[in-house]
Structures are given as structure tokens and as C-alpha cells.
Design an enzyme around this catalytic site. Structure first.
Site, PDB file in Angstrom:
ATOM      1  N   LYS A 135      10.129  -7.600 -12.634  1.00 15.48           N
ATOM      2  CA  LYS A 135      10.751  -6.283 -12.610  1.00 15.48           C
ATOM      3  C   LYS A 135      10.365  -5.609 -11.299  1.00 15.48           C
ATOM      4  O   LYS A 135       9.210  -5.266 -11.070  1.00 15.48           O
ATOM      5  CB  LYS A 135      10.302  -5.443 -13.802  1.00 15.48           C
ATOM      6  CG  LYS A 135      10.966  -4.081 -13.868  1.00 15.48           C
ATOM      7  CD  LYS A 135      10.532  -3.307 -15.099  1.00 15.48           C
ATOM      8  CE  LYS A 135      11.186  -1.952 -15.182  1.00 15.48           C
ATOM      9  NZ  LYS A 135      10.756  -1.194 -16.391  1.00 15.48           N
TER      10      LYS A 135
ATOM     11  N   LYS B  62      14.814  -8.432 -13.128  1.00 15.72           N
ATOM     12  CA  LYS B  62      15.468  -7.128 -13.128  1.00 15.72           C
ATOM     13  C   LYS B  62      15.173  -6.426 -11.810  1.00 15.72           C
ATOM     14  O   LYS B  62      14.004  -6.345 -11.428  1.00 15.72           O
ATOM     15  CB  LYS B  62      14.941  -6.290 -14.309  1.00 15.72           C
ATOM     16  CG  LYS B  62      15.497  -4.883 -14.391  1.00 15.72           C
ATOM     17  CD  LYS B  62      14.840  -4.101 -15.524  1.00 15.72           C
ATOM     18  CE  LYS B  62      15.399  -2.693 -15.608  1.00 15.72           C
ATOM     19  NZ  LYS B  62      14.768  -1.894 -16.682  1.00 15.72           N
TER      20      LYS B  62
ATOM     21  N   CYS C  82       4.608   4.331 -17.053  1.00 15.05           N
ATOM     22  CA  CYS C  82       4.689   3.301 -18.088  1.00 15.05           C
ATOM     23  C   CYS C  82       3.374   3.062 -18.813  1.00 15.05           C
ATOM     24  O   CYS C  82       3.261   2.098 -19.576  1.00 15.05           O
ATOM     25  CB  CYS C  82       5.177   1.992 -17.463  1.00 15.05           C
ATOM     26  SG  CYS C  82       6.823   2.121 -16.720  1.00 15.05           S
TER      27      CYS C  82
ATOM     28  N   GLU D 160       4.400 -14.129 -11.244  1.00 12.12           N
ATOM     29  CA  GLU D 160       4.487 -13.287 -12.437  1.00 12.12           C
ATOM     30  C   GLU D 160       5.132 -14.050 -13.592  1.00 12.12           C
ATOM     31  O   GLU D 160       4.673 -13.986 -14.740  1.00 12.12           O
ATOM     32  CB  GLU D 160       5.293 -12.018 -12.137  1.00 12.12           C
ATOM     33  CG  GLU D 160       4.595 -11.007 -11.262  1.00 12.12           C
ATOM     34  CD  GLU D 160       3.648 -10.104 -12.040  1.00 12.12           C
ATOM     35  OE1 GLU D 160       3.325 -10.419 -13.209  1.00 12.12           O
ATOM     36  OE2 GLU D 160       3.222  -9.083 -11.475  1.00 12.12           O
TER      37      GLU D 160
ATOM     38  N   ARG E 226       6.356   4.077  -9.232  1.00 11.87           N
ATOM     39  CA  ARG E 226       5.904   2.915  -9.996  1.00 11.87           C
ATOM     40  C   ARG E 226       5.609   1.709  -9.109  1.00 11.87           C
ATOM     41  O   ARG E 226       5.496   0.591  -9.612  1.00 11.87           O
ATOM     42  CB  ARG E 226       6.958   2.560 -11.055  1.00 11.87           C
ATOM     43  CG  ARG E 226       7.172   3.680 -12.072  1.00 11.87           C
ATOM     44  CD  ARG E 226       8.052   3.220 -13.227  1.00 11.87           C
ATOM     45  NE  ARG E 226       8.191   4.292 -14.203  1.00 11.87           N
ATOM     46  CZ  ARG E 226       9.343   4.845 -14.563  1.00 11.87           C
ATOM     47  NH1 ARG E 226      10.477   4.423 -14.027  1.00 11.87           N
ATOM     48  NH2 ARG E 226       9.389   5.810 -15.462  1.00 11.87           N
TER      49      ARG E 226
END
Length: 332
Positions: free
Chosen positions: A205, A258, A135, A243, A227
Site C-alpha cells: 500500500k 494499492k 491508522c 512487504e 502517512r
């Protein structure tokens, strides 16, 4: 008073009574439909659809097919579309994400030209555009370790956000999970005259096993490593709250959790803590599980999907991103 004066079943006796006292409702306008736009398919200037094997009923689309699909979505009263781009070529820095003529920018302009009132959200990340699938910008250490350079990635994300806003997107949705990216994007958008463009932050996420079908659809699986160095550990609910609070402080307009189903507790906690408009992304793995079970005759697809969406709303989500958006809208 207790039984027999109190009989909870009284208000469950008929469909009309049950509907009258329902505490949680799902409407088509609460849903966002994801679309995969392929630059390769768009070269012919025709309506072309390419089925995605891991998500039956979902296709990669040419720009022309995306406009057609968006028109159907708008007709069904669905709240928005969420665009993911699949470029013809990829490179180490994901330049297709911030190219003014990149596939998502082209698709946004085409959809808004035909359907100006349909809300268009663009996923903002580099993973679909990098040749390594991560990413952000990779840095390779002398000991052969590979990491994503957080701050260098922020600059490229800002360029992508400006390109999307200039193309006419209604909401930018950073999904990269770089530290500080919401504040960085807010400043960049404001400086370029896009202060009215909202940010939908993928705040919580998680590094989830449920992303497999999406990575096949977008061709975005990492070629090296994973990731977990920047996405949330599935074990950490309190960290998800931090977060979310950080993104809220940096200027996010909407927050997101998510995936959805395995994180209903996080959805509930984020909503209770922040009070912000909250999005939940019911991801490809959730869709694929229900599709597979329905195809095998193990459950009633319609009933299971609507129960799932209701559970996500009941947990606290105001908006649900789901690959079932069109089917659910028809059922609703």
C-alpha cells in the site's frame, strides 16, 4: 516463417476470432465492490444514500441501503463487497473499529442475514474511526513530533479483527501497514476460534496522491502530518516485494497492491515472486479521473474502463477492487 506466410492480423479479423484467442479475460466474479456504510445515516432505519462529490455515482449508505446495494451486487455476479465504516463519533484510539456494535459489524450482520452466500470483506484499519485520521495510536514526542505506535496499534487491530469475524465477515483485510500485523492478527484470530477466517493483506500500500477521493468519502484525512511514515514510498518497488514476502510468511491468504494503475509493474513482480492470490485496488483517484474525463467527453468511458481492468488483470491481478464494479459487470 515470416510474412507473407505469417499474418498476425488473421486472428484479429472479427470480434468472434478476437474473443476466441483473448489471453486475458475479466469477469464480474473477478471484481470486488467497495461500500461506505455511515452510522449517522443508519439511525433512521431507512434506505438512505448520500452522494460522494469526489466519486460521482458512489454514495455513503445507511445499513438498509447497503443491504439493498449488496443485493444488486450479488445479482450482477460480482465476487464480493468490501465494507468501510464511517462512525457517528471518533476518538483517539478508533474504538468504533472494535466495538461489537460498530457500524461495520452491524452492516456485516445485516448483509449476511439477507445474502448469506455473498462474500463480505471488511477493511481493517483505524483511520476511519480515529479523530486524528491516522491508522493507529498516536504518540507525541517532546519535540512536538507525532508518530504512530506500531505495537500498540497491533493490539487494537486484533480486537477489530475478532469483532469483524464474530459478526460473520468472510475475509478481514488489514490496510494499516503496521509491521508484523498479519502474524499478530493470525494468532489472535486462531486463539479466538476463527482459524478459518482468511486475511487479505494490503501488503503493498503506497503513500499515494490517488487516495484523495476516498479520504473525502470516509472523512479519514490525517489532521496532522501524513502517512508516509508507514505507507510505502512510491519510488520503491523492491521494498514492495519484501512487504509481500513478509506478509506471506506471516500467514496472509491473499496479497494486495494499492493503487493499481500506477503500480502495474509491482503487481506483475509480486505475482511472479509469490504466486499468491493477488488483489489490486483501483482506488478512488483512478475512478475519479475516468469519470471526469468521460463527463468532459474526452474518452469513451466503457471502453476506457474495460481496457483499464484488462490491463490490471494482464499485469497479474486475480481480483480487482473497483468502484466501477457494477457498471463493469453490466458491460461484461
Amino acid at each position: 516463417m515470416g510474412f507473407p506466410q505469417t499474418r498476425m492480423r488473421r486472428l484479429r479479423a472479427t470480434p468472434a476470432l478476437r474473443a476466441l484467442v483473448a489471453e486475458t479475460r475479466v469477469q464480474p466474479g473477478d471484481l470486488i465492490a467497495p461500500l461506505f456504510i455511515s452510522e449517522v445515516l443508519s439511525g433512521a432505519g431507512a434506505v438512505i444514500r448520500e452522494p460522494i462529490a469526489t466519486m460521482p455515482g458512489i454514495d455513503r449508505l445507511s445499513v438498509e441501503a447497503a443491504v439493498e446495494e449488496a443485493a444488486e451486487i450479488a445479482r450482477l455476479g460480482i465476487g464480493a463487497v468490501l465494507l468501510f465504516g464511517i462512525p457517528a463519533e471518533k476518538d483517539p484510539e478508533g474504538s468504533g473499529a472494535y466495538d461489537p456494535d460498530g457500524i461495520v459489524q452491524v452492516a456485516t450482520r445485516a448483509i449476511k442475514a439477507t445474502l448469506p452466500d455473498l462474500t463480505v470483506v471488511c477493511d481493517l484499519c483505524l483511520c476511519e474511526y480515529t479523530d486524528h485520521g491516522h491508522c493507529g495510536v498516536l504518540r507525541r514526542g517532546g519535540d512536538a513530533t507525532v508518530t504512530v505506535d506500531n505495537d500498540a496499534t497491533l493490539e487494537l487491530l486484533a480486537r477489530a479483527a475478532i469483532a469483524q469475524a464474530a459478526a460473520g465477515v468472510d475475509i478481514v483485510a488489514p490496510s494499516d501497514m503496521m509491521d508484523g500485523r498479519v502474524g499478530h492478527l493470525r494468532r489472535a484470530l486462531d486463539e479466538e476460534g476463527f482459524s478459518a477466517t482468511p486475511i487479505m493483506a494490503y501488503s503493498s500500500k503506497f503513500a499515494s496522491a490517488f487516495y484523495g477521493p476516498f479520504r473525502e468519502a470516509a472523512g479519514s484525512a490525517p489532521s496532522v502530518g501524513d502517512r508516509r511514515g508507514y505507507q510505502l514510498d512510491p519510488a520503491n518497488g523492491a521494498e514492495a516485494l519484501r512487504e509481500s514476502e513478509l506478509d506471506m510468511a506471516e500467514g496472509a491468504d491473499l496479497l494486495m497492491v494499492k493503487p493499481a494503475l500506477a503500480y502495474l509493474d509491482v503487481i506483475s513482480a509480486v505475482k511472479a515472486r509469490t504466486g499468491m492470490p493477488l488483489v489490486a485496488y483501483s482506488v478512488g483517484g483512478e475512478y475519479a479521473m475516468l469519470k471526469a474525463a468521460a463527463a468532459a467527453g474526452f474518452l469513451d468511458e466503457r471502453a476506457a474502463v474495460l481496457e483499464t481492468l484488462t490491463a490490471i488483470r494482464r499485469a497479474g491481478a486475480d481480483i480487482i477492487i473497483t468502484y466501477y464494479a457494477k457498471e463493469a459487470a453490466r458491460w461484461l
